[in-house]
Design a protein around this motif. Sequence first.
Motif, mmCIF file in Angstrom:
data_model
loop_
_atom_site.group_PDB
_atom_site.id
_atom_site.type_symbol
_atom_site.label_atom_id
_atom_site.label_comp_id
_atom_site.label_asym_id
_atom_site.label_seq_id
_atom_site.Cartn_x
_atom_site.Cartn_y
_atom_site.Cartn_z
ATOM 1 N N LYS A 118 1.010 -1.190 -0.124
ATOM 2 C CA LYS A 118 -0.079 -0.141 -0.119
ATOM 3 C C LYS A 118 0.868 1.087 0.014
ATOM 4 O O LYS A 118 0.689 2.176 -0.797
ATOM 5 N N GLU A 119 1.839 1.182 0.863
ATOM 6 C CA GLU A 119 2.788 2.206 0.762
ATOM 7 C C GLU A 119 3.604 2.536 -0.438
ATOM 8 O O GLU A 119 3.803 3.802 -0.622
ATOM 9 N N LEU A 120 3.815 1.465 -0.981
ATOM 10 C CA LEU A 120 4.719 1.621 -2.219
ATOM 11 C C LEU A 120 3.681 2.248 -3.326
ATOM 12 O O LEU A 120 4.311 3.245 -4.046
ATOM 13 N N ASN A 121 2.600 1.908 -3.267
ATOM 14 C CA ASN A 121 1.701 2.654 -4.282
ATOM 15 C C ASN A 121 1.116 3.941 -3.921
ATOM 16 O O ASN A 121 0.059 4.620 -4.456
ATOM 17 N N SER A 122 1.628 4.606 -2.868
ATOM 18 C CA SER A 122 1.089 5.683 -2.154
ATOM 19 C C SER A 122 1.324 6.954 -3.231
ATOM 20 O O SER A 122 2.450 6.877 -4.027
ATOM 21 N N GLN A 123 0.370 7.921 -2.972
ATOM 22 C CA GLN A 123 0.389 8.938 -3.876
ATOM 23 C C GLN A 123 1.677 10.209 -3.456
ATOM 24 O O GLN A 123 2.254 10.635 -4.605
ATOM 25 N N ASN A 124 1.973 9.992 -2.122
ATOM 26 C CA ASN A 124 3.076 10.543 -1.866
ATOM 27 C C ASN A 124 4.380 10.077 -2.075
ATOM 28 O O ASN A 124 4.657 9.021 -1.657
ATOM 29 N N GLN A 125 5.227 10.695 -2.747
ATOM 30 C CA GLN A 125 6.455 10.227 -3.189
ATOM 31 C C GLN A 125 7.115 9.754 -2.104
ATOM 32 O O GLN A 125 7.961 8.965 -1.686
ATOM 33 N N TYR A 126 7.349 10.606 -1.029
ATOM 34 C CA TYR A 126 8.347 10.366 0.215
ATOM 35 C C TYR A 126 7.597 9.116 1.072
ATOM 36 O O TYR A 126 8.467 8.599 1.558
ATOM 37 N N GLU A 127 6.213 8.944 0.897
ATOM 38 C CA GLU A 127 5.959 7.778 1.423
ATOM 39 C C GLU A 127 6.292 6.481 0.872
ATOM 40 O O GLU A 127 6.777 5.686 1.730
ATOM 41 N N SER A 128 6.211 6.558 -0.179
ATOM 42 C CA SER A 128 6.509 5.229 -0.904
ATOM 43 C C SER A 128 8.068 5.166 -0.754
ATOM 44 O O SER A 128 8.955 4.063 -0.904
ATOM 45 N N GLY A 129 8.837 6.356 -0.915
ATOM 46 C CA GLY A 129 10.422 6.466 -0.865
ATOM 47 C C GLY A 129 10.815 5.844 0.484
ATOM 48 O O GLY A 129 11.877 5.182 0.599
ATOM 49 N N LEU A 130 10.108 6.145 1.531
ATOM 50 C CA LEU A 130 10.181 5.837 2.970
ATOM 51 C C LEU A 130 10.195 4.325 3.046
ATOM 52 O O LEU A 130 11.128 3.490 3.387
ATOM 53 N N TYR B 118 17.659 9.982 8.821
ATOM 54 C CA TYR B 118 16.907 10.442 7.701
ATOM 55 C C TYR B 118 17.573 10.982 6.716
ATOM 56 O O TYR B 118 17.634 10.761 5.336
ATOM 57 N N ILE B 119 18.865 11.715 7.124
ATOM 58 C CA ILE B 119 19.539 12.232 6.282
ATOM 59 C C ILE B 119 20.448 11.148 5.445
ATOM 60 O O ILE B 119 20.502 11.227 4.404
ATOM 61 N N LEU B 120 21.137 10.318 6.271
ATOM 62 C CA LEU B 120 21.763 9.091 5.664
ATOM 63 C C LEU B 120 20.861 8.423 4.698
ATOM 64 O O LEU B 120 21.557 7.906 3.513
ATOM 65 N N ASN B 121 19.595 8.379 4.905
ATOM 66 C CA ASN B 121 18.965 7.322 3.990
ATOM 67 C C ASN B 121 18.895 8.047 2.686
ATOM 68 O O ASN B 121 18.302 7.473 1.658
ATOM 69 N N GLU B 122 18.829 9.626 2.608
ATOM 70 C CA GLU B 122 18.893 9.972 1.312
ATOM 71 C C GLU B 122 20.338 9.941 0.523
ATOM 72 O O GLU B 122 20.152 10.150 -0.568
ATOM 73 N N LEU B 123 21.176 9.368 1.061
ATOM 74 C CA LEU B 123 22.363 9.162 0.570
ATOM 75 C C LEU B 123 22.741 7.881 0.188
ATOM 76 O O LEU B 123 23.135 7.605 -0.993
ATOM 77 N N VAL B 124 22.194 7.097 1.104
ATOM 78 C CA VAL B 124 22.610 5.641 0.896
ATOM 79 C C VAL B 124 21.527 4.867 0.997
ATOM 80 O O VAL B 124 20.743 5.089 2.038
ATOM 81 N N MET B 125 21.210 3.943 0.173
ATOM 82 C CA MET B 125 19.989 3.114 0.442
ATOM 83 C C MET B 125 20.411 1.615 0.306
ATOM 84 O O MET B 125 20.876 1.205 -0.797
ATOM 85 N N GLY B 126 19.935 0.667 1.475
ATOM 86 C CA GLY B 126 20.135 -0.748 1.255
ATOM 87 C C GLY B 126 21.812 -0.965 0.896
ATOM 88 O O GLY B 126 22.009 -1.837 0.217
ATOM 89 N N GLY B 127 22.647 -0.207 1.288
ATOM 90 C CA GLY B 127 24.169 -0.410 1.012
ATOM 91 C C GLY B 127 24.534 0.110 -0.322
ATOM 92 O O GLY B 127 25.589 0.078 -0.746
ATOM 93 N N MET B 128 23.634 0.666 -1.093
ATOM 94 C CA MET B 128 23.949 1.337 -2.367
ATOM 95 C C MET B 128 24.020 2.904 -2.398
ATOM 96 O O MET B 128 22.900 3.458 -1.848
ATOM 97 N N VAL B 129 25.020 3.629 -3.031
ATOM 98 C CA VAL B 129 24.832 5.010 -2.950
ATOM 99 C C VAL B 129 23.662 5.422 -3.975
ATOM 100 O O VAL B 129 23.364 5.189 -4.909
ATOM 101 N N LEU B 130 22.937 6.208 -3.263
ATOM 102 C CA LEU B 130 21.527 6.612 -3.969
ATOM 103 C C LEU B 130 21.707 8.137 -4.489
ATOM 104 O O LEU B 130 21.226 8.057 -5.692
ATOM 105 N N GLU B 131 22.434 8.881 -3.914
ATOM 106 C CA GLU B 131 22.611 10.322 -4.408
ATOM 107 C C GLU B 131 23.753 10.916 -3.696
ATOM 108 O O GLU B 131 24.022 10.664 -2.616
ATOM 109 N N THR B 132 24.524 11.808 -4.676
ATOM 110 C CA THR B 132 25.507 12.216 -4.220
ATOM 111 C C THR B 132 25.893 13.768 -4.379
ATOM 112 O O THR B 132 26.631 14.429 -4.040
ATOM 113 N N ASN B 133 24.445 14.274 -5.146
ATOM 114 C CA ASN B 133 24.539 15.665 -5.545
ATOM 115 C C ASN B 133 23.975 16.265 -4.097
ATOM 116 O O ASN B 133 22.492 15.958 -3.757
ATOM 117 N N MET B 134 24.734 17.165 -3.464
ATOM 118 C CA MET B 134 23.985 17.831 -2.259
ATOM 119 C C MET B 134 22.821 18.668 -2.266
ATOM 120 O O MET B 134 21.992 18.485 -1.405
#
Lengths: 942, 191
Positions: A118-130, B118-134
Amino acid sequence: MALKKVKGNIERMFDKNLTDLVRGIRNNKENEAKYISECMEGIKQELRQDNLSVKSNAIAKLTYLQMLGYDVSWAGFNIIEVMSSSKFTLKRIGYLAASQSFHCDSELLMLTTNMIRKELNSQNQYESGLALTSLSCYISTDLARDLSNDILTLLSSTKPYIRKKAVLMMYKVFLKYPEALRPAFPRLKEKLEDPDPGVQSAAVNVVCELARKNPKNYLSLAPVFFKLMTTSTNNWMLIKIIKLFGALTPLEPRLGKKLIEPLTNLIHSTSAMSLLYECINTVIAVLISISSGMPNHAASIQLCVQKLRILIEDSDQNLKYLGLLAMSKILKTHPKSVQAHKDLILQCMEDKDESIRLRALDLLYGMVSKKNLMEIVKKLMVHMDKAEGTVYRDELLSKIILICSQNNYQFITNFEWYITVLVELAQMEFGSKQGHVIGAQLMDVCIRVQAIRSFAVTEMAQVLEIYTSTTQFTIMQEVLYAAAWLCGEFVSELKKPEQTLEAMLKYKFVPQHIESVFLQNILKIFAHIVRTYEIDNRYDDIIRVCESLTDKLNDSVKSGELEVQERASTSLIVIGIVQEEITARKSSSSNNIMETDSSMESKPINEQSYLISDELLSLFSGELNPVAPKAQKKVPIPDGLDLDAWINEPIEESDTDSEPEMTENLFVKSERRSIVYQEPTEEEMKKSREVRKYEQQNNPHYLKGVGNGAAEEAVENIPVTELNLNVPLKVLRQKRSDKYLNVNADKKSSKKKKSKKKKHKSESSSDGMFDKEPAIEVRRDMELPEGATLSDSDSDHAAKDDPHRALDIDLHLPIYDYTQKPDNEVKEPKAKKEKEKKHTRKKVEKENLTEQTEKLKRKNRENETENKEKSSKKKSEKLKGKKPKQPKESNLLELDEEIGGVKKEKKEKSKDKKEKVKVKSKKSSSDYEEAVGISTPSKEFQ
Amino acid sequence: MIKAILVFNNHGKPRLSKFYQYFAEDMQQQIIKETFQLVSKRDDNVCNFLEGGSLIGGSDYKLIYRHYATLYFVFCVDSSESELGILDLIQVFVETLDKCFENVCELDLIFHVDKVHYILNELVMGGMVLETNMTEILTRIEDQNKLEKQEAGIAAAPARAVSAVKNMNIPQQIKDIKLPDLPQAIKDLKF
């Protein structure tokens, strides 16, 4: 109701939040554990309430405590509750807690499937990103299977943020659920050309990870990557791509040739050190894969080495380290180009940074030659003196031994020097395992190099004598093991066996396995001495030796160690027999002498039917040869031998009458044990010692007070006679190995040395130090069971639980299938996937010319049967003719076209390749078959 | 792949631990301890790569770290990652923290470990680099913080007030009030 809610809210205000917890812990440093256990109680209380925000507060605190090492798995269900909240703030806390504490085996994950979907299909991109971020930490096989389609759909989301995360997530899905790879691959490939650089980079990242473990399946992507490499400016992505090429080139040398030029350009142009470094690395990989046949081959190597030199000379320690690391890769194939920088590497040996010194040490391996070996080892020995910390010392030691022993002592011209170095090394302090290394090396040299035995044995005898006669002399005990063994085994080389025997009899307390070696070798020397005495009819001397041995062995029989006890008693019996026999002969011979004239002195020996020493020596006859590694494994099991079957039915152990049983076992096993001796671990020794002590105490038949302590005392009570050493003690303390260096410096002044050498190597008679090839023979042969060959075929492969094994899927096979109707066996869901494939396949086709597809189809039909064979995993079967080669070749043509764009050459090239293929097809290997790419058959180009 | 990201201070106290492969809690603590011992005995002027952590990884893995004032940032990575690239990534991570916390210091990490995650999660996801652009990373973090704020709205006002009061740290202030040394004062009283 409303009131209750308000009340809840007000209560909540005074709950402890995360900040309070952290502050509390900081204020209670003395009794932190107690404070935290109080907090845990509070948290449990909070979790029992209905209010989700209260719960989320508790979970946030738990996440913190988890970091401090507290197990929070009990709260798994509560975490899921918080995850299911509709508020982003609370959800975030829940998902964070989940990613920190869940793991893929927890059963709770079952509960999360629908929620996450459900979360993956959420409208909010941050929810599915989370949800994606969190899921990536604990995805299980079940979750991967159930959610793979949802994640796949997200690949085509309109939001790059989601696409990016979904791409990375797919890798995790593949790891857990390899079946997802094939259907998802075309989509993943599309993402390599996504308009968003972040998504592109993520896709490159994933393909790189996949290709790292199974590179051959991804060769067909080379053109795409090549394009990316030449167009992209994203350094992060470039690094990944270049690294990937490094993995691909060994499989396809022609790719390497294409790469050299753009990589060289990058090396020249880039300012980013990280990119420069990776470029160099990949160029090295390319050069290794195409070791010859490149016109500017030498130039590339030169460029790499030059750039690396700049890195190594940089003041930044990181660059220095990496430079050395890359150098060691070049060293393997192009040692000459690295040797030119010997000065630099030796300089790095002096660096204050240990990591750098270690890397430089690695390189030294390739720097040595016959000429500079002594010099380099001398330098290392100086380092050894200075070095602090055993790690570095141990590394130095193993490197010294490695460079000296490489290629069966290829670079050693003077083995006397090497033995001296080893003896010197043995007197230094190392970690516990190093003594064994030196000991093994001493034994190895002596077994392989016949010419050195006499010198080595003399040296070892001296070590033994000094060790047993003084107390200040420290040496690693494991080396005594080797010394004792060498003296015993090559006893014929001993100059004064009596003296050595005497020394060995006086050994102080040594570990059990060494003591047993002493005992065994005392017996060997004894046999030798008896031999010499017997020939001269010195019966009295034999009896004297027998008596002194018996004295010592009587002490050893009382040893607490079974092994020692056993060997001592065996020896005792043997000596007893000899003594008896000799006494008998002595009396008879004295009678003879009385009866006959003195001129008949030598007659008795001839009259005797046999020499007792012959019997004795036959116990130890036979040369020991080096044994090949794994030889033991290759001994075939004889027919009818079942190693698992009981020889005797196991007898139930009874505590009461263990003593007689034990002695029985002792004798039964003794023969076998003395041959195959296994070194007991510290623990085992301790255990057996304890068991034995306990038994001795409880056994009424045992004479108490004649135990260990008494035995040791007896050893100490043996009068220490001064030995007449021909070499003064202090010499050993000096760097004796240095004299060999001096000899090198001016040969003329070393006449004395030379004459000594001549004495030792009378057969070889080589007086040059290293100008001439030394005549010392080093045995290189190794024993193997009949019929077995030395190969690595049975070497252990990568760990079986590596998830990448399952991902070794040929991604291009289904592409051929699309013209076929799905087999009857194919189930419904597969058919669905098939459709997807068709869809994506069509896209791929659009890139090709449409008329080509017609021909392709026709061809595919022709190849159908062959393909079936392939898919039924008969890949290794060699297909006749050129046909199977064509797709591969054309694939490369495609590469040619995209990369070069030089159309004139193309035809020629393809001709060349045709020829090559012809040649190759004869010895076609299975690899090539598997590497078949997507493709437009080459006919189109002709 | 990145196998673990650890942040601890000069005394080895963990400030952030993120494992991309499962380890039980006690094992995690051991790893942190071992890593700290390996890293802390190195001078600041030696290279930032370390091989030979026995608990985590094996021969294919390296520790890549940076030392900032009181904190060590350690990444445990395998050979598919570029060493210098990871060093840059650590730099990006720290700079991002600095932007988000405005002059980040150890205290920020202590009290806001969730935010750091939360900040780290925007850089690295599941052990792979997600984003490097600050800038991209910062926008994403901003957006999510906004979301949280919206949700909190007025409802959170009382809670915020309480937390403000709490943050005044009254107990500590009471502790800090200096009273004359009583026993001494009593002694001083002379009858």
